[in-house]
Design a protein around this motif. Structure first.
Motif, PDB file in Angstrom:
ATOM      1  N   LEU A 127      -7.003  -4.360  -0.881  1.00 21.95           N
ATOM      2  CA  LEU A 127      -6.373  -3.073  -1.185  1.00 21.95           C
ATOM      3  C   LEU A 127      -6.714  -2.722  -2.631  1.00 21.95           C
ATOM      4  O   LEU A 127      -6.497  -3.533  -3.531  1.00 21.95           O
ATOM      5  N   ALA A 184       0.836  -1.205   0.000  1.00 24.05           N
ATOM      6  CA  ALA A 184       0.000   0.000   0.000  1.00 24.05           C
ATOM      7  C   ALA A 184       0.868   1.252   0.000  1.00 24.05           C
ATOM      8  O   ALA A 184       0.597   2.202  -0.747  1.00 24.05           O
ATOM      9  N   ALA A 221      -6.044  -0.031  -5.697  1.00 23.80           N
ATOM     10  CA  ALA A 221      -5.137   1.043  -6.116  1.00 23.80           C
ATOM     11  C   ALA A 221      -5.439   1.429  -7.553  1.00 23.80           C
ATOM     12  O   ALA A 221      -5.583   0.563  -8.419  1.00 23.80           O
ATOM     13  N   THR A 278      -4.880   5.036  -3.405  1.00 23.74           N
ATOM     14  CA  THR A 278      -5.124   3.703  -2.846  1.00 23.74           C
ATOM     15  C   THR A 278      -6.158   3.809  -1.739  1.00 23.74           C
ATOM     16  O   THR A 278      -6.324   4.869  -1.128  1.00 23.74           O
ATOM     17  N   LEU A 336       2.407   1.717  -3.494  1.00 24.20           N
ATOM     18  CA  LEU A 336       1.444   2.143  -4.517  1.00 24.20           C
ATOM     19  C   LEU A 336       0.911   3.547  -4.253  1.00 24.20           C
ATOM     20  O   LEU A 336       0.572   4.265  -5.187  1.00 24.20           O
ATOM     21  N   ALA A 337       0.868   3.945  -2.972  1.00 28.52           N
ATOM     22  CA  ALA A 337       0.351   5.276  -2.633  1.00 28.52           C
ATOM     23  C   ALA A 337       1.220   6.368  -3.251  1.00 28.52           C
ATOM     24  O   ALA A 337       0.744   7.464  -3.549  1.00 28.52           O
ATOM     25  N   ARG A 351      -6.697  -0.364 -12.522  1.00 30.12           N
ATOM     26  CA  ARG A 351      -7.113  -0.574 -11.133  1.00 30.12           C
ATOM     27  C   ARG A 351      -6.633  -1.949 -10.674  1.00 30.12           C
ATOM     28  O   ARG A 351      -6.946  -2.963 -11.297  1.00 30.12           O
TER      29      ARG A 351
END
Ligand SMILES: [Zn+2]
Length: 300
Positions: free
Chosen positions: A262, A246, A264, A255, A249-250, A270
């Motif tokens: 999770l 997370a 994202a 996300t 990817l943030a 997506r």
């Protein structure tokens, strides 16, 4: 119940209402819901189905599992069950379930629907034919209509799901399976009964081959019907570090955590990532691209 689409939602509803004491619901997909604040939430389809069925019958046990069904997972998914009901949308999974059900010595209630027609057949070898007996050779990929190219008439899938639920109840109550293939026409309502005999040379139920169960793969990819989404299961994984993924990817997109998964949105795709490492990847054109996206954003 393997698969909770058109067929699986009908038959699981009927089985819950009939009071089948324990339903294990397996589906690999998510459903998109929009809440009162107009936020879109992705939720495992198995969890959503479980909640709906609990409101139908609160007296039974319902066990949702958000898993993909393939050779590395199917034995666990069938463990301690008395019957397997087919709500899948593809032949490969049916050949696999057929082999796994024979190995586990549980009946398998096949059902399929496409366009305006469908079929159902309760399999319990050696009393009846198995799925391979009447589908001796898997057709080459692309030779059959799919629910994406042909669609499904909901009346046809409801008829098939109802027959499957009835056959499942009869077998759970110890009745002998009929050995009859039901062929349903949902447009000009009609049900034909065709007696199917065992093939004396069936590779699966006579010769004992386990072509699908024995397949060893390190990644299982499958495109989900009716969407540009691919499911990727890395198979030999443990649980992944959701926080680390997370965080990574943030930095690249937006996300959010939703119902244990999770989600994202990164560079036009997506990704919906499950704690066991499986992912749904939306917005890709083929499996190769999905594999690349997974390697890039989740890591192998
Ligand atoms: Zn057979």
């Amino acid at each position: 119940m393997i698969g909770l689409g058109a067929l699986g939602s009908i038959s699981s509803d009927l089985l819950a209402r009939a009071g089948v004491g324990h339903l294990r619901l397996v589906d690999r997909d998510v459903v998109e819901l929009t809440n009162l604040q107009r936020q879109s939430l992705d939720r495992p389809k198995a969890d959503a189905a479980a909640e709906r069925l609990r409101s139908v019958n609160s007296q039974i046990e319902i066990e949702p599992l958000s898993k993909d069904v393939h050779s590395a997972t199917v034995r666990d998914l069938l463990r301690d069950t008395d019957i397997v009901v087919d709500g899948t949308d593809n032949l490969e999974t049916r050949f696999l379930l057929n082999e796994a059900a024979i190995e586990a010595n549980v009946p398998f209630v096949y059902g399929g629907a496409i366009a305006t027609y469908g079929m159902a057949f309760a399999i319990r070898t050696p009393v009846t034919a198995c799925f391979r007996c009447f589908n001796p050779n898997a057709p080459p990929p692309g030779s059959l209509p799919t629910c994406e190219t042909a669609g499904i008439l909901n009346a046809a899938s409801a008829m098939v799901g109802a027959i499957q639920a009835g056959e499942a109840l009869r077998l759970l109550l110890g009745e002998t399976p009929s050995g009859v293939l039901f062929v349903v026409d949902g447009w000009h309502p009609d049900i034909q009964r065709i007696h199917i005999g065992r093939r004396s040379d069936c590779p699966t139920c006579v010769q004992g081959e386990r072509e699908y169960l024995g397949a060893k793969r390190t990644q299982v990819l499958a495109s989900l019907c009716g969407s540009d989404t691919i499911s990727l299961d890395p198979v030999h994984h443990g649980s992944i570090d959701m926080e680390a993924v997370a965080d990574r990817l943030a930095a690249l997109g937006s996300t959010r955590r939703s119902g244990g998964v999770l989600v994202a949105d990164v560079e036009g795709r997506r990704l919906t990532i499950f704690p066991d490492g499986r992912a749904l990847i939306r917005g890709v054109k083929d499996e190769a691209e999905a594999r690349g996206v997974y390697a890039k954003y989740v890591g192998i």
